[in-house]
Enzyme design. Structure first.
Site, PDB file in Angstrom:
ATOM      1  N   ASN A   1     -20.151  -0.750   1.245  1.00 14.20           N
ATOM      2  CA  ASN A   1     -19.727  -1.352   2.515  1.00 14.20           C
ATOM      3  C   ASN A   1     -19.814  -0.336   3.650  1.00 14.20           C
ATOM      4  O   ASN A   1     -19.665   0.871   3.414  1.00 14.20           O
ATOM      5  CB  ASN A   1     -18.262  -1.789   2.431  1.00 14.20           C
TER       6      ASN A   1
ATOM      7  N   ASP B   1       0.874  -1.184   0.000  1.00 15.49           N
ATOM      8  CA  ASP B   1       0.000   0.000   0.000  1.00 15.49           C
ATOM      9  C   ASP B   1       0.908   1.229   0.000  1.00 15.49           C
ATOM     10  O   ASP B   1       1.933   1.245   0.686  1.00 15.49           O
ATOM     11  CB  ASP B   1      -0.869  -0.039   1.272  1.00 15.49           C
TER      12      ASP B   1
ATOM     13  N   ARG C   1     -29.005   3.201  -1.688  1.00 16.49           N
ATOM     14  CA  ARG C   1     -27.863   2.295  -1.778  1.00 16.49           C
ATOM     15  C   ARG C   1     -28.208   1.020  -1.027  1.00 16.49           C
ATOM     16  O   ARG C   1     -28.992   1.046  -0.066  1.00 16.49           O
ATOM     17  CB  ARG C   1     -26.614   2.912  -1.115  1.00 16.49           C
TER      18      ARG C   1
ATOM     19  N   ARG D   1     -25.000  16.146  -5.796  1.00 13.38           N
ATOM     20  CA  ARG D   1     -23.738  15.743  -6.430  1.00 13.38           C
ATOM     21  C   ARG D   1     -23.985  15.638  -7.944  1.00 13.38           C
ATOM     22  O   ARG D   1     -25.023  15.087  -8.349  1.00 13.38           O
ATOM     23  CB  ARG D   1     -23.366  14.378  -5.857  1.00 13.38           C
TER      24      ARG D   1
ATOM     25  N   TYR E   1     -14.890   7.998 -10.951  1.00 14.86           N
ATOM     26  CA  TYR E   1     -14.540   6.824 -10.123  1.00 14.86           C
ATOM     27  C   TYR E   1     -15.115   5.553 -10.748  1.00 14.86           C
ATOM     28  O   TYR E   1     -14.396   4.573 -10.976  1.00 14.86           O
ATOM     29  CB  TYR E   1     -15.079   7.002  -8.699  1.00 14.86           C
ATOM     30  N   ALA E   2     -16.422   5.569 -11.031  1.00 10.17           N
ATOM     31  CA  ALA E   2     -17.067   4.367 -11.565  1.00 10.17           C
ATOM     32  C   ALA E   2     -16.474   3.998 -12.928  1.00 10.17           C
ATOM     33  O   ALA E   2     -16.282   2.806 -13.235  1.00 10.17           O
ATOM     34  CB  ALA E   2     -18.572   4.587 -11.667  1.00 10.17           C
TER      35      ALA E   2
ATOM     36  N   LYS F   1     -13.201   2.199 -12.454  1.00  7.33           N
ATOM     37  CA  LYS F   1     -13.372   0.814 -11.998  1.00  7.33           C
ATOM     38  C   LYS F   1     -13.889  -0.068 -13.138  1.00  7.33           C
ATOM     39  O   LYS F   1     -13.457  -1.210 -13.297  1.00  7.33           O
ATOM     40  CB  LYS F   1     -14.340   0.754 -10.807  1.00  7.33           C
TER      41      LYS F   1
ATOM     42  N   THR G   1     -16.906  -2.844  -8.021  1.00 13.03           N
ATOM     43  CA  THR G   1     -18.047  -2.199  -7.354  1.00 13.03           C
ATOM     44  C   THR G   1     -19.319  -2.263  -8.198  1.00 13.03           C
ATOM     45  O   THR G   1     -19.251  -2.301  -9.439  1.00 13.03           O
ATOM     46  CB  THR G   1     -17.697  -0.721  -7.072  1.00 13.03           C
ATOM     47  N   ASP G   2     -20.461  -2.181  -7.532  1.00  9.36           N
ATOM     48  CA  ASP G   2     -21.748  -2.124  -8.256  1.00  9.36           C
ATOM     49  C   ASP G   2     -21.890  -0.821  -9.056  1.00  9.36           C
ATOM     50  O   ASP G   2     -22.750  -0.723  -9.938  1.00  9.36           O
ATOM     51  CB  ASP G   2     -22.940  -2.275  -7.286  1.00  9.36           C
ATOM     52  N   GLU G   3     -21.023   0.174  -8.751  1.00  4.62           N
ATOM     53  CA  GLU G   3     -21.168   1.471  -9.429  1.00  4.62           C
ATOM     54  C   GLU G   3     -20.856   1.379 -10.920  1.00  4.62           C
ATOM     55  O   GLU G   3     -21.226   2.274 -11.682  1.00  4.62           O
ATOM     56  CB  GLU G   3     -20.290   2.520  -8.739  1.00  4.62           C
TER      57      GLU G   3
END
Ligand code: NAD
Ligand code: TYD
Length: 336
Positions: free
Chosen positions: A179, A33, A213, A272, A149-150, A153, A124-126
């Site tokens: 999460n 990391d 969500r 947003r 972001y989505a 991914k 992710t589900d996004e």
């Protein structure tokens, strides 16, 4: 079993490492990391002296760092390392592409050459974008990301697919819902609102507060991830859901009620941009193929989470008084 966990100093990664130490005590775990603002070695303080755990600082998008860590040889790689906050991706999309797309590709490329037996990409589900009411995305649904972001991914998922198809690399993808739980960085809505409510600060709810969500307790996700790592088939994608769908307004009211704080702390603020209205996952596949189902009811998980934040005030006080403030101040100046 020698496992490389990238992004293990973040929220889900640190919970997953602890889950492995408790449930697979003979595994050798390396946490790789680069400690961005979201990476925090305090998340793993209790494991520092564990013989089966070591930390190596490095960047998944840096060829020398990745080459060096892979030299010691691993059976499995689990890639959690990412920029993970939608609001930040609206200010600085470039780092999301660098880490989430190019970093994943570099990791795949070099891991492939060392001959690992599984590469688990934590997605992710996004990536599916927003779902209409009572619609649930399954693993074959189109990828329709709406935030940088989505999109980063989704792009990484496609690169993973291509490494499976082109090079027979044993890549598996999981796509989980939101999460929550211990060690979540307090910019994400649940710990953000909890820590603010505890200080009697307003809770900025985007838009009409009716975006929804599905919330999974992080330990349920860790169990699903381990199940997929051990029993999932290369080339496959597994959705991980929890059947705990809530509007943000309902979620906020629950948090306030459990903390004994008034609803007057809620403030509706400007929405947003491109805010996904709803995420809904069909996760029949992981149940039917791998026998996994979530165990923790939302009301129990949120109480445990509140208890943890109350008992670990210093952990989040250290974060909110540090580097994080800069983003917070910029965000709330520009968006409101
Ligand atoms: P997080 O932001 O808490 O942690 C990310 C970790 O990655 C941090 O420790 C950070 O230091 C590290 N990192 C960032 N860039 C790096 C780089 N270039 N090299 C090495 N390490 C780097 O994120 P999280 O919430 O724990 O999410 C982990 C993964 O799970 C991410 O890939 C995210 O997309 C995915 N995911 C998260 C959720 C969620 O609700 N949190 C849901 C579905 C999927
Ligand atoms: P977040 O925790 O950022 O996760 P994601 O955007 O990846 O789902 O946000 C969860 C939901 O809460 C999302 O619909 C946006 C909303 N939200 C607010 O209303 N106010 C806030 O201050 C934040 C951070 C999020």
């Amino acid at each position: 079993m020698r496992v490389l966990i990238t992004g293990g100093a973040g929220f889900i990664g640190s919970n997953f490492i602890r889950y492995l130490i408790n449930n697979r005590p003979d595994w050798q775990i390396t946490n790789f990391d680069n400690l961005t603002y979201a990476g925090n070695l305090a998340n793993l303080d209790d494991l520092r002296d564990n013989d089966n755990y070591r930390f190596i600082k490095g960047d998944i998008s840096n060829i020398d760092d990745v080459r060096a860590v892979l030299e010691s040889g691993f059976d499995n790689v689990v890639n959690f390392a990412a920029e993970s906050h939608v609001d930040r991706s609206l200010y600085d999309p470039g780092i999301f592409i660098k880490t989430n797309v190019l970093g994943t590709q570099l990791l795949l490329d070099l891991a492939q050459k060392t001959g690992i037996s599984k590469f688990l990409q934590v997605s992710t589900d996004e990536v599916y974008g927003s779902q209409n009411v009572r619609e649930y995305a399954d693993e074959k649904s189109p990828l329709l990301p709406n935030s940088p972001y989505a999109a980063s991914k989704a792009s990484a998922d496609l690169v993973c697919r291509s490494y499976f198809k082109s090079f027979d690399m044993p890549v598996i993808i999981t796509r989980s819902c939101n999460n929550y739980g211990p060690f979540q960085f307090p910019e994400k809505v649940i710990p953000f609102f909890m820590t603010r409510a505890l200080k009697d600060e307003i809770l900025p709810l985007y838009g009409d507060g009716l975006n929804s969500r599905d919330w999974i307790y992080v330990e349920d996700n860790c169990e699903a991830l381990l199940r997929v790592l051990e029993s999932g088939d290369p080339g496959q994608i597994y959705n991980i859901g929890s059947n705990n769908e809530l509007t943000n307004l309902d979620l906020t009211q629950i948090i306030l009620k459990l903390l004994g704080k008034p609803s007057s702390l809620i403030k509706f603020v400007e929405d947003r941009p491109a805010h996904d209205r709803r995420y809904g996952l069909n996760f029949d596949k992981i149940e039917n193929k791998l026998g996994w189902l979530p165990k923790i009811r939302f009301i129990d998980g949120i109480q445990k989470t509140i208890d943890w934040y109350l008992a670990n005030k210093q952990w989040w006080e250290n974060i909110i008084s540090g580097e994080y403030r800069k983003f917070y101040e910029q965000h709330y100046r520009n968006l409101r």
